[in-house]
Structure formats: structure tokens, C-alpha cells
Enzyme design. Structure first.
Site: not given
Ligand code: CP
Ligand code: NVA
Length: 341
Positions: A153, A123, A311, A150, A244, A283
């Protein structure tokens, strides 16, 4: 990604002699997957969800590394639990001690990691970091969220839509809010399965033009329909509304952006314009009272926790395809019965 191999994956001993990867498959974005692979992974995820015990030794003797530059609940938990339930070991790399490419060159980080692990789940702040890792890693790199994509997701979202509507391409979905990383991956996913999506964003917060171009090219091949507008009236009659956060992780919090997004809050009034019983998607994590109201998030038609659960199933399917192609032959088509939850 190269075509899915059908051979036993190489052992770490073999990998240890490799200087540069040649044909390792990675998942940086949904478009790394061929259209038939998206379908195949969804069907496999549905099989895993129905009978997880059938796969309890699939990752025995394998180790997965998670290296996250941003916080996470769902992604970390679902990768850790899923891989361990299938017999593998997981190590969460603390980014204070072992940051990607900061204490040492990214190439050295990647070439060290591949001596111990079978796959890297990352990440990252920048999507460029994911791409740089794929250039150096002879083990699969899976993008668990970057500023641009993502994909895990979006695959879970397709599975959730399939469970709810019989197929991932049946519902007309509206994205409402920021044209961000989750929106990009949803666009790529819906384009891949020939579905229908209306992206509704305020002016100045539309999705990336480069990603839109690639998505439109895939739509031409699959028959998917993806439309873009600033007009909230476009939620009329949709089967699912997805939103989101207004401010993504790593992004500067800016009042002008919040002000532009405020009218795009998903609340009961907006949901009333959608089809009766329309699903609400997010998400998570949600900022209750900002992008969506409590009553919408907690409504019986909300599928946000199904998305969270799914997920794990899709990520196990992705890792099986990457690490154990000897065990799984991805189906190229699916039937509606595949997705009965
Ligand atoms: N949706 C998602 O990626 O959640 P987290 O940021 O909690 O991993
Ligand atoms: N768009 C958000 C998604 C979190 C799962 C972010 O990148 O923070």
C-alpha cells in the site's frame, strides 16, 4: 532482504533440494528495501503503468500463491490481475482448507508451498506469521498486510504522490487518525524518499514506538522530516491528508477508541485548513461518515482510486524485482517525468 541479485532466478527444481533458505529476498515492510530500491521500484512501476504490454510474458511459467487470513478486495484483485497480465498463474489459497500453520506446522506449510509456487503473498493477523514464513521459505514472501505493516500500500501511495506532485518527496503529507499498520508503512515510505509527513493521532493511538525509532534513523540518512502530534491544527497548509479506518481488521471494536478518533474525522472543515486543492488519500475500504465524509472521499481532489489502481503497478514492479532480476535493473534515481500518469 539481501542485496538484489542480478542472476537468473533459481528454478523450482533447484529450490526443491534446499532445506532452509539462505539468501531469498522477502518484502515484509518498506524498510526491507534500501532507499535506492524504493526509488527504483517506483520508477519501474511507472514504466509498467505506461506500457504494461512490454511485460506480458515476464511471469510466464511462474505461479503465485495468495494466502489471506483477512478479507480483501484491492489486494487480492490487484495481485491476481497484475500477475496474470504478465503471463503468470495465480492460486488463491482458501484459508478454511489450507490455513497458514494451523492444520500443520507453519514450517511444513511453507516448505510444501515452495515446491509448487515461485512466490507467496500473505495477509496475516500477526506480523510474526510473516516473519516466521520468511524464516522457512526459500521463495519470496510478500507482506500483503499484517497488523503492523502494509508495504505494498505504501509503495502505491508513493507512486500516487509522485504522479500528483512530480516526486514522492515534494508534498507535505498529514496522516490523521489511528497510528496503525498503514500509517507505519507510510512513515517508512516517506522516510525512505526524504519526504515530509506530519502524523496526527489522538492520545493513546500513536504509531508503534519501535517503528518510530527505525523511521527516525532512516530520516537522519535521507533528510526526511516526520513529526508527531495530537493537534489537528497541524494540518495547516499540508498538500495531502491521509486517513484510514478507526478499527482495523482483526482488532476488537472498542467504543473508547472510536470516541477518541471521532474528533479526527476528515471532513470539509478539516480539509479547508490544508493547502488549497490538497489531495485526500485513503487506502480503502473507507467507512463513509466515520473516518472521512462522502464529500471528501468523492471530491475531485481525492486520489483514493488512483491509490487502488497503483497497487497493481507497484506490486508488479516488486514481483519483477524479486522473481525476474534478469529482466529488470532497478534505476537508482528518477526524474519527475517518470511519474506523468
Ligand atoms: N487497501 C487494501 O489493502 O484494500 P483491501 O483490504 O481491499 O485489499
Ligand atoms: N488498517 C486497515 C487497512 C485495510 C486495508 C486494516 O488493517 O484493516
Amino acid at each position: 532482504m539481501t542485496a538484489l541479485a542480478s542472476t537468473t532466478p533459481p528454478s523450482r527444481t533447484v529450490l526443491a533440494s534446499a532445506h532452509r533458505p539462505v539468501a531469498t529476498r522477502h518484502l515484509t515492510c518498506v524498510h526491507d528495501l534500501a532507499q535506492h530500491e524504493v526509488h527504483g521500484l517506483l520508477a519501474l512501476a511507472a514504466r509498467i503503468k505506461r506500457d504494461p504490454s512490454a511485460w506480458s510474458t515476464a511471469f510466464r511459467g511462474m505461479a503465485l500463491a495468495l494466502a489471506f487470513e483477512k478479507p480483501s478486495l484491492r489486494t487480492r484483485a490487484s495481485f491476481e490481475v497484475g500477475f496474470q497480465l504478465m503471463g503468470g498463474s495465480v492460486v488463491f489459497m482458501d484459508q478454511r482448507d489450507s490455513p497458514i500453520g494451523q492444520r500443520e506446522a507453519l514450517s511444513d506449510w511453507a516448505r510444501s508451498m515452495e515446491r509448487w509456487f515461485d512466490a507467496l503473498v500473505v495477509r496475516t493477523m500477526s506480523h510474526g506469521t510473516v516473519e516466521a514464513l520468511t524464516a522457512w521459505s526459500s521463495i519470496p514472501v510478500v507482506n500483503a498486510l499484517s497488523d503492523l505493516h502494509h508495504p505494498c500500500q505504501a509503495m502505491a501511495d508513493l507512486l500516487t504522490l509522485a504522479e500528483r506532485f512530480g516526486s514522492p518527496s515534494t508534498p507535505h503529507v498529514a496522516w490523521v487518525g489511528d497510528g496503525n499498520n498503514v500509517c507505519h508503512s507510510l512513515m517508512e515510505a516517506i522516510a525512505s524518499v526524504g519526504g515530509r509527513l506530519t502524523v496526527i493521532t489522538p492520545s493513546g493511538f500513536a504509531p508503534s514506538a519501535d517503528i518510530v525509532r527505525a523511521v527516525q534513523a532512516r530520516c537522519m540518512r535521507t533528510g526526511a522530516s516526520i513529526r508527531f502530534t495530537h493537534d489537528l491544527e497541524a494540518v495547516a497548509g499540508v498538500n495531502a491528508v491521509y486517513t484510514d479506518t478507526w478499527i482495523s481488521m482483526g482488532e476488537a471494536d472498542a467504543e473508547p477508541k472510536r470516541a477518541a478518533l471521532r474528533p479526527y474525522q476528515v471532513n470539509a472543515g478539516l480539509m479547508a485548513k490544508a493547502a488549497p486543492g490538497a489531495a485526500f488519500m485513503h487506502c480503502l475500504p473507507a467507512h463513509r461518515g466515520e473516518e472521512a465524509t462522502d464529500d471528501v472521499i468523492d471530491a475531485p481532489t481525492s486520489v483514493v482510486f488512483d491509490q487502488a489502481e497503483n497497487r497493481m503497478h507497484v506490486q508488479c514492479a516488486i514481483l519483477l524485482a524479486l522473481l525476474r532480476p534478469d529482466l529488470v535493473e532497478l534505476p537508482t534515481t528518477f526524474v519527475p517525468g517518470d511519474f506523468v500518469a
